[in-house]
Every structure is written in C-alpha cells, then in structure tokens.
Scaffold this motif. Structure first.
Motif, PDB file in Angstrom:
ATOM      1  N   LYS A 169      47.787  26.684 102.993  1.00  0.00           N
ATOM      2  CA  LYS A 169      47.148  27.658 102.105  1.00  0.00           C
ATOM      3  C   LYS A 169      45.626  27.531 102.185  1.00  0.00           C
ATOM      4  N   ASP A 170      45.143  26.306 102.191  1.00  0.00           N
ATOM      5  CA  ASP A 170      43.700  26.086 102.272  1.00  0.00           C
ATOM      6  C   ASP A 170      43.139  26.630 103.588  1.00  0.00           C
ATOM      7  N   GLU A 184      29.725  31.865  90.897  1.00  0.00           N
ATOM      8  CA  GLU A 184      31.151  31.783  91.209  1.00  0.00           C
ATOM      9  C   GLU A 184      31.565  30.319  91.333  1.00  0.00           C
ATOM     10  N   PRO A 185      32.807  30.046  91.070  1.00  0.00           N
ATOM     11  CA  PRO A 185      33.258  28.650  91.165  1.00  0.00           C
ATOM     12  C   PRO A 185      33.288  28.179  92.624  1.00  0.00           C
ATOM     13  N   ALA A 186      33.058  26.918  92.788  1.00  0.00           N
ATOM     14  CA  ALA A 186      33.078  26.339  94.125  1.00  0.00           C
ATOM     15  C   ALA A 186      34.507  26.257  94.629  1.00  0.00           C
ATOM     16  N   TRP A 187      34.642  26.280  95.949  1.00  0.00           N
ATOM     17  CA  TRP A 187      35.963  26.195  96.547  1.00  0.00           C
ATOM     18  C   TRP A 187      36.508  24.780  96.356  1.00  0.00           C
ATOM     19  N   ARG A 188      37.754  24.703  96.002  1.00  0.00           N
ATOM     20  CA  ARG A 188      38.423  23.419  95.854  1.00  0.00           C
ATOM     21  C   ARG A 188      39.747  23.486  96.600  1.00  0.00           C
ATOM     22  N   PRO A 189      40.112  22.418  97.268  1.00  0.00           N
ATOM     23  CA  PRO A 189      41.399  22.434  97.974  1.00  0.00           C
ATOM     24  C   PRO A 189      42.555  22.531  96.981  1.00  0.00           C
ATOM     25  N   SER A 190      43.591  23.234  97.411  1.00  0.00           N
ATOM     26  CA  SER A 190      44.747  23.419  96.535  1.00  0.00           C
ATOM     27  C   SER A 190      45.749  22.280  96.678  1.00  0.00           C
ATOM     28  N   ARG A 229      24.671  28.865  91.475  1.00  0.00           N
ATOM     29  CA  ARG A 229      25.815  29.734  91.786  1.00  0.00           C
ATOM     30  C   ARG A 229      26.589  30.087  90.528  1.00  0.00           C
ATOM     31  N   SER A 275      43.178  30.406 103.560  1.00  0.00           N
ATOM     32  CA  SER A 275      42.138  30.997 102.707  1.00  0.00           C
ATOM     33  C   SER A 275      40.771  30.990 103.384  1.00  0.00           C
ATOM     34  N   ILE A 276      40.571  30.047 104.280  1.00  0.00           N
ATOM     35  CA  ILE A 276      39.296  29.977 104.998  1.00  0.00           C
ATOM     36  C   ILE A 276      39.336  30.837 106.259  1.00  0.00           C
TER      37      ILE A 276
END
Length: 134
Positions: A60-61, A49-55, A47, A64-65
């Motif tokens: 907000k998390d 793009e950067p992997a999703w990380r919780p904020s 991949r 975003s999903i």
C-alpha cells in the motif's frame, strides 16, 4: 573505595563516549547532516497538510507513492505520442503532396515527350515527302 572506582569508571566512560561522538561527527560529516535535518524540520512546520506516514503495509505504501508517479509518466508519454502522431500526419501529407507533384511532372514529361515524338514524326514525313521525286 567502591565509590571512587565507580566515579572513575563513569568519568572514563563519559570521556570515551564524547570521543566516539566527536569521531563520528568528524568522519560522517554529521554536523552538516544534522543541520540539514534541522532545516527540513523548520520547513515542515509551515506545511498545512499532514506528513506522509507509512501504513505498515509495504504494498500500500509503495502504491501510494508510485501510482501518482506512473500516472504522471503515462500522461507525459501520451503527450509525446500525440505530438509524434501529429508530426507523422504532417510528414505523410507532405509525402503524398510530393507524390502528386511527381505524378504531375511525369505526366507533363510524358506529354512533352509525346509532343516531341509527334513533331519528330512530322519532320520525318516532311523530309521524306521533300525527297521523293514527283
């Protein structure tokens, strides 16, 4: 003597840990899970793009999903509504055409009935005039 007790304790502890790990692997199908995790890690390397990380902010998390999912669902529902509205318009047009046809048939039937009534009256009058003595 303390060293021997310590060595025996360490050996027994290691044996116990290995037995526990083997038991966990056997019960939880851990080997298959770990293999699947390895596969995921390998796929992730490709991949860009950067992997999703919780904020760290749950709202907000979640947003975003969920927002993209809900937008996708809304678009799908809007397409369904548009399709249904188009179908309803076609059905309404068909109903109106059917009503016009029924009205035309009623008018034709009424005209034929009136023509029959007029013919019947003429026949009655003709029979009446023929029967009257002059």
């Amino acid at each position: 003597m303390t060293q021997r007790i310590y060595d025996k304790f360490i050996t027994q502890l290691q044996t116990s840990i290995w037995e526990e790990i083997s038991e966990i692997k056997a019960e939880g199908n851990l080997e298959a899970v770990l293999n699947a995790l390895d596969t995921i890690v390998e796929e992730g390397k490709d991949r860009k793009e950067p992997a999703w990380r919780p904020s760290g902010i749950p709202e907000k998390d979640l947003r975003s999903i969920m927002v993209p999912y809900f937008l996708q669902q809304r678009d799908a529902l809007q397409r369904c509504v548009q399709k249904q509205e188009a179908e309803n318009r076609q059905l309404a047009d068909a109903v109106l055409a059917g009503r016009r046809q029924v009205e035309e048939l009623q008018l034709q039937g009424q005209a034929q009935w009136q023509a029959w009534q007029a013919l019947h009256r003429e026949q009655k009058e003709l029979v009446t005039t023929l029967r009257e003595p002059e």
